[in-house]
Design an enzyme around this catalytic site. Sequence first.
Site, PDB file in Angstrom:
ATOM      1  N   ASP A 247      -3.777   0.211 -11.845  1.00 18.59           N
ATOM      2  CA  ASP A 247      -2.647   0.961 -12.393  1.00 18.59           C
ATOM      3  C   ASP A 247      -1.595   0.975 -11.281  1.00 18.59           C
ATOM      4  O   ASP A 247      -1.778   1.636 -10.262  1.00 18.59           O
ATOM      5  CB  ASP A 247      -3.107   2.383 -12.758  1.00 18.59           C
ATOM      6  CG  ASP A 247      -1.943   3.305 -13.123  1.00 18.59           C
ATOM      7  OD1 ASP A 247      -0.794   2.826 -13.187  1.00 18.59           O
ATOM      8  OD2 ASP A 247      -2.187   4.510 -13.334  1.00 18.59           O
TER       9      ASP A 247
ATOM     10  N   LYS B  13       9.106   0.908  -8.840  1.00 18.63           N
ATOM     11  CA  LYS B  13       8.692   0.367 -10.142  1.00 18.63           C
ATOM     12  C   LYS B  13       9.874   0.420 -11.118  1.00 18.63           C
ATOM     13  O   LYS B  13       9.983  -0.387 -12.022  1.00 18.63           O
ATOM     14  CB  LYS B  13       7.519   1.188 -10.679  1.00 18.63           C
ATOM     15  CG  LYS B  13       6.983   0.720 -12.025  1.00 18.63           C
ATOM     16  CD  LYS B  13       5.720   1.455 -12.388  1.00 18.63           C
ATOM     17  CE  LYS B  13       5.195   1.085 -13.751  1.00 18.63           C
ATOM     18  NZ  LYS B  13       3.927   1.766 -14.061  1.00 18.63           N
TER      19      LYS B  13
ATOM     20  N   GLU C  90      -0.064   0.623 -20.794  1.00 19.31           N
ATOM     21  CA  GLU C  90      -0.681   1.826 -20.205  1.00 19.31           C
ATOM     22  C   GLU C  90      -1.320   2.760 -21.245  1.00 19.31           C
ATOM     23  O   GLU C  90      -2.477   3.149 -21.080  1.00 19.31           O
ATOM     24  CB  GLU C  90       0.336   2.559 -19.324  1.00 19.31           C
ATOM     25  CG  GLU C  90       0.581   1.775 -18.046  1.00 19.31           C
ATOM     26  CD  GLU C  90       1.729   2.266 -17.189  1.00 19.31           C
ATOM     27  OE1 GLU C  90       2.369   3.273 -17.537  1.00 19.31           O
ATOM     28  OE2 GLU C  90       1.993   1.630 -16.150  1.00 19.31           O
TER      29      GLU C  90
ATOM     30  N   ASP D  38       2.107   9.633 -22.951  1.00 18.25           N
ATOM     31  CA  ASP D  38       1.945   9.206 -21.553  1.00 18.25           C
ATOM     32  C   ASP D  38       3.245   9.420 -20.786  1.00 18.25           C
ATOM     33  O   ASP D  38       4.193   8.650 -20.931  1.00 18.25           O
ATOM     34  CB  ASP D  38       1.528   7.720 -21.573  1.00 18.25           C
ATOM     35  CG  ASP D  38       1.456   7.113 -20.185  1.00 18.25           C
ATOM     36  OD1 ASP D  38       1.596   7.852 -19.197  1.00 18.25           O
ATOM     37  OD2 ASP D  38       1.250   5.883 -20.094  1.00 18.25           O
TER      38      ASP D  38
END
Length: 563
Positions: free
Chosen positions: A6, A68, A145, A168
Amino acid sequence: MIVGIDLGTTHSLIGRFDESGSRLFPNALGDVLTPSVVSVDDDGHVIIGQAARDRMVSHPEASVASFKRWMGTARETKLGKRSFRPEELSALILRSLIADAEAATGEKVTEAVISVPAYFSDAQRKATRAAGELAGIRVERLINEPTAAALAYGIQEQRDGARFLVFDLGGGTFDVTVLELFDGVVEVHASAGDNFLGGEDFLDALEAAFLADHKLGSHDLSAQQLGQLRRRLELVKRELSQQTEVRLNFALGERQIDWSITQDRFNQIVDPLLQRMRTPLERAMRDARVQPEQLDEIVLVGGASRMPLVSRLIARMFGRLPMRHIHPDQTIALGACVAAGMKSRDERLEEVILTDVCPYTLGTEIGQMDDHGRVQTGIYSPVIHRNSVVPVSREDTFWPMRDGQRALNLKVYQGESPMVVNNIKLGELEIKLDPKRPRTESAVKLRFTYDINGVLQVEAQVLATGEKYELILEQNPGLLSQEEIRTRLARLDELKIHPRDKQENLALIARAERLYEEHIQARAQLQEWIARFRSILESQDDMSIREHHREFGRALDALEQMR
Ligand code: AMP
């Protein structure tokens, strides 16, 4: 060995699927969560993880976090003498995680399944794969994810015949997925999200409120002060998840600032962010054709879903309380490990079948002639509609607007708006035509293929001649070409990286340097401790290093508690 990773905005994790199921590996400091932060020291050595995060306060100009969010762009960050693309920074995190996995197992990592936000675009996915290449591993499989979270959840809880929604909210991205579990099948019905909405935005909102209350602009603070403030506000944000009011004492040069914020005020400040969450939630439910009462469960993942306002939003929208996963920040990684187990054909996972969807619409730009013979351009013509089950391949045929046209300029977009200006351009391709042929005989067939990893391939064929083109979306400046990847890989290999066995000591010094920035009254003491510890490190006497490490750590703990 194939590992599951992850690669998060704020934290990253690595693990694999073994006899006992998904297992995460600790880093050199014993934590399974490694902060996704990179720093470079004065000697040009690269520092990753907790020590780098502490250096965000003491050496902000030489440290970087949250990169990211820039994946899929050409943004470069200067650290020390070098500048880095987001793929390179991610590759440094990957390299550090791989070293942890190899230290834990004694085996070599050859391949990884990496999780990406479901709503990540084509360029962001390709950038993630490029980061893998730059870390020296193969990344054939990317897993969304929320799908990974569902995989972890489904396998752990052994739930069957249930329809659920995964909410999420990570550090930088928000994804909603509606899926169903039955007979070992994990079937995603719909995904929706926002690539620029996450826990970090709540921190930005808190910072803006603090600055506004004290009539400060961000330029009134030095980079160090801003780093310190953000670190303290991050703690405030977390405390607000448990307490109705939180106080903050912050020293800004000579000025002592005493601030307090209530949960109610925080809720007000972040209300616009909360409102932005409604659209993906509604869209995912509509696309999955599911009514709130048909959901068996609502599962929260991602560290930022710990904020009570998330549960309240869900209660308001769905009329019930969500289920909180025990470790919301580990669920995705545990699922990536299951996906890695599936990839290495672990027999215990043979029964598991996973189907996923493409979360956004993909299409091309067309022009249309109106009733008065005027050409209207910029119109979006979808080829693959959002939430189609992947892999998916669709064709469509296009003609030039006029006779005698020498070329057809094909532009590929992602998005949901009928006009291309509001969508994201993925790339373009020029297809040569024979101008002598009438337009009606100059048809071009387009094929879009979106694979299980969410990577798009576009092929075009001029029907009259059979000539084929493949759209290399790499022309996008946000992507590295194979050539560039090779050069950057060589450059990364030259970087000096602090060895894993020195990281504990390095982290301790970084922490002491951060405390030096934060505690003016303890500076003399800290300086002395740091100097003593450095000289003991130089002695290379392991026994004495270990002993002083413990002592130094305890002294820093005590100082930290005085806050
Ligand atoms: P992740 O990428 O899933 O690790 O999510 C990290 C994000 O969750 C960061 O923005 C954190 O600030 C946020 N976060 C973690 N714990 C909490 C908490 N207790 N309350 C509020 N936000 C949190």
